[in-house]
Design an enzyme around this catalytic site. Structure first.
Site, mmCIF file in Angstrom:
data_model
loop_
_atom_site.group_PDB
_atom_site.id
_atom_site.type_symbol
_atom_site.label_atom_id
_atom_site.label_comp_id
_atom_site.label_asym_id
_atom_site.label_seq_id
_atom_site.Cartn_x
_atom_site.Cartn_y
_atom_site.Cartn_z
ATOM 1 N N GLY A 1 48.382 28.657 -12.344
ATOM 2 C CA GLY A 1 49.755 28.900 -11.951
ATOM 3 C C GLY A 1 50.140 28.011 -10.780
ATOM 4 O O GLY A 1 49.284 27.525 -10.040
ATOM 5 N N CYS A 2 51.436 27.801 -10.603
ATOM 6 C CA CYS A 2 51.893 26.914 -9.531
ATOM 7 C C CYS A 2 51.616 27.514 -8.153
ATOM 8 O O CYS A 2 51.056 26.846 -7.280
ATOM 9 C CB CYS A 2 53.372 26.584 -9.704
ATOM 10 S SG CYS A 2 54.466 28.016 -9.907
ATOM 11 N N TYR A 3 51.990 28.781 -7.955
ATOM 12 C CA TYR A 3 51.687 29.426 -6.672
ATOM 13 C C TYR A 3 50.183 29.521 -6.419
ATOM 14 O O TYR A 3 49.708 29.193 -5.322
ATOM 15 C CB TYR A 3 52.297 30.824 -6.623
ATOM 16 C CG TYR A 3 53.797 30.894 -6.511
ATOM 17 C CD1 TYR A 3 54.467 30.341 -5.418
ATOM 18 C CD2 TYR A 3 54.561 31.548 -7.470
ATOM 19 C CE1 TYR A 3 55.851 30.431 -5.302
ATOM 20 C CE2 TYR A 3 55.940 31.651 -7.358
ATOM 21 C CZ TYR A 3 56.579 31.091 -6.278
ATOM 22 O OH TYR A 3 57.944 31.192 -6.161
ATOM 23 N N PRO A 4 49.380 29.985 -7.397
ATOM 24 C CA PRO A 4 47.939 30.063 -7.161
ATOM 25 C C PRO A 4 47.298 28.722 -6.836
ATOM 26 O O PRO A 4 46.319 28.675 -6.073
ATOM 27 C CB PRO A 4 47.398 30.640 -8.472
ATOM 28 C CG PRO A 4 48.518 31.470 -9.002
ATOM 29 C CD PRO A 4 49.748 30.668 -8.664
ATOM 30 N N THR A 5 47.824 27.631 -7.403
ATOM 31 C CA THR A 5 47.266 26.320 -7.077
ATOM 32 C C THR A 5 47.277 26.090 -5.574
ATOM 33 O O THR A 5 46.285 25.646 -4.983
ATOM 34 C CB THR A 5 48.054 25.210 -7.800
ATOM 35 O OG1 THR A 5 47.875 25.345 -9.211
ATOM 36 C CG2 THR A 5 47.579 23.823 -7.372
#
Length: 315
Positions: free
Chosen positions: A115-119
């Site tokens: 995911g973008c946030y988890p990255t």
């Protein structure tokens, strides 16, 4: 013969960006479904099973169905949905996360795109946990803001189309208020935390780009680590990486602000350590449609197919 790649969900935001990146290349054969047959399960299955690699750009349930249609044991699946990010048997597609992650991706036929946030969260937190600078039980808070393309076609229409069913004039909006967002389990697992972080996401009136922030009270951590120690841990973890840049402290200290769009249209992930020796603000900046979605998928595709990892990607 060139490797055949099929994008299931090519008409969506992430799918369109992946298709645009891949169609500029001469080392891949991108096969597409007739738009009139996008919902034809048999046709989707036929194309998937003739492909060397399938990229799923679908809602979670549709992605699970897509996986079930693949019977060719040699077909590589890269899933950009959240359906398989913490599922058994799937390899997490963040090549820079660990020194052995590229080899794991290369050996896998089931790869979940991060995911973008988890990255941003994992990139900032995992090296600190590995060094013992941040306890696994620490009550972590994540504050973040993304461009509205992260919300898919419905949110894009809401912000861009005044004739949409529910247009908005919001310039900034927090969401995920119930603390039931789908990203925290992914953040916890791959950051190697013992508890779910408190996740405070927001969306702004800009199309793409994002900032992810993890504030830390250094005085409250065991050993009271200094800001330089956090920076050194990050710099060591990503030494030599082309797409991850740990910004030097001297450069960070010259900044009086940080806007979210500077990495747009690239696969770059920038990491900052702001603050003092008592309080630190760990910040990741990336393109939610680049390293946070389509760029990561292309990077994983390159690795999985044994191609040059950086082909078609801008650092």
């Amino acid at each position: 013969m060139l490797p055949k790649v099929f994008i299931d969900g090519e008409a969506g935001t992430t799918g369109l960006q992946i298709a645009d990146r891949l169609r500029q290349r001469s080392d891949l054969d991108v096969i597409s479904i007739d738009p009139a047959m996008r919902k034809d399960v048999d046709e989707r299955a036929r194309l998937m099973n003739m492909a060397d690699a399938v990229i799923l750009c679908l809602p979670d349930d549709a992605a699970r169905l897509g996986v079930s249609l693949v019977t060719n044991k040699n077909t590589i699946i890269i899933d950009a949905s959240t359906a398989h990010r913490t599922a058994a048997g799937w390899t997490y597609g963040f090549p820079e996360m660990d020194k052995g992650q590229r080899a794991a991706i290369r050996a896998s036929t089931r790869i979940s795109n991060p995911g973008c946030y988890p990255t941003g969260v994992i990139a900032l937190v995992r090296p600190l946990v590995a060094r013992g600078l941040l306890p696994v039980s620490h009550p972590l808070t994540v504050n973040a803001v993304s461009g509205y393309t992260g919300g898919g076609n419905a949110m894009i229409a809401e912000f861009e189309n005044g004739d949409a069913p529910n247009p908005t004039r919001d310039n900034y909006r927090i969401y995920g208020l119930s603390q039931k967002h789908k990203h925290p389990p992914e953040m916890m697992r791959y950051s190697r935390l013992a508890n779910l972080p408190v996740f405070a996401p927001a969306v702004g009136r800009f199309a793409q780009g994002m900032i992810v922030e993890v504030p830390l009270a250094l005085w409250a951590l065991p050993g009271k680590p200094k800001r330089a120690a956090l920076h050194e841990a990050l710099a060591h973890a990503y030494e030599g990486e082309r797409f991850v840049r740990v910004v030097p402290l001297t450069e960070s200290d010259r900044l009086t602000g940080l806007e979210p769009e500077a990495c747009n249209d690239t696969n770059r992930l920038e990491l900052y350590v702001f603050g003092s020796d008592d309080q630190a603000r760990l910040v990741a900046r990336l393109d939610n449609l680049g390293k946070g979605a389509s760029g990561a998928a292309v990077q994983n595709l390159n690795i999985a197919l044994g191609l040059d990892e950086w082909t078609g990607l801008e650092a």
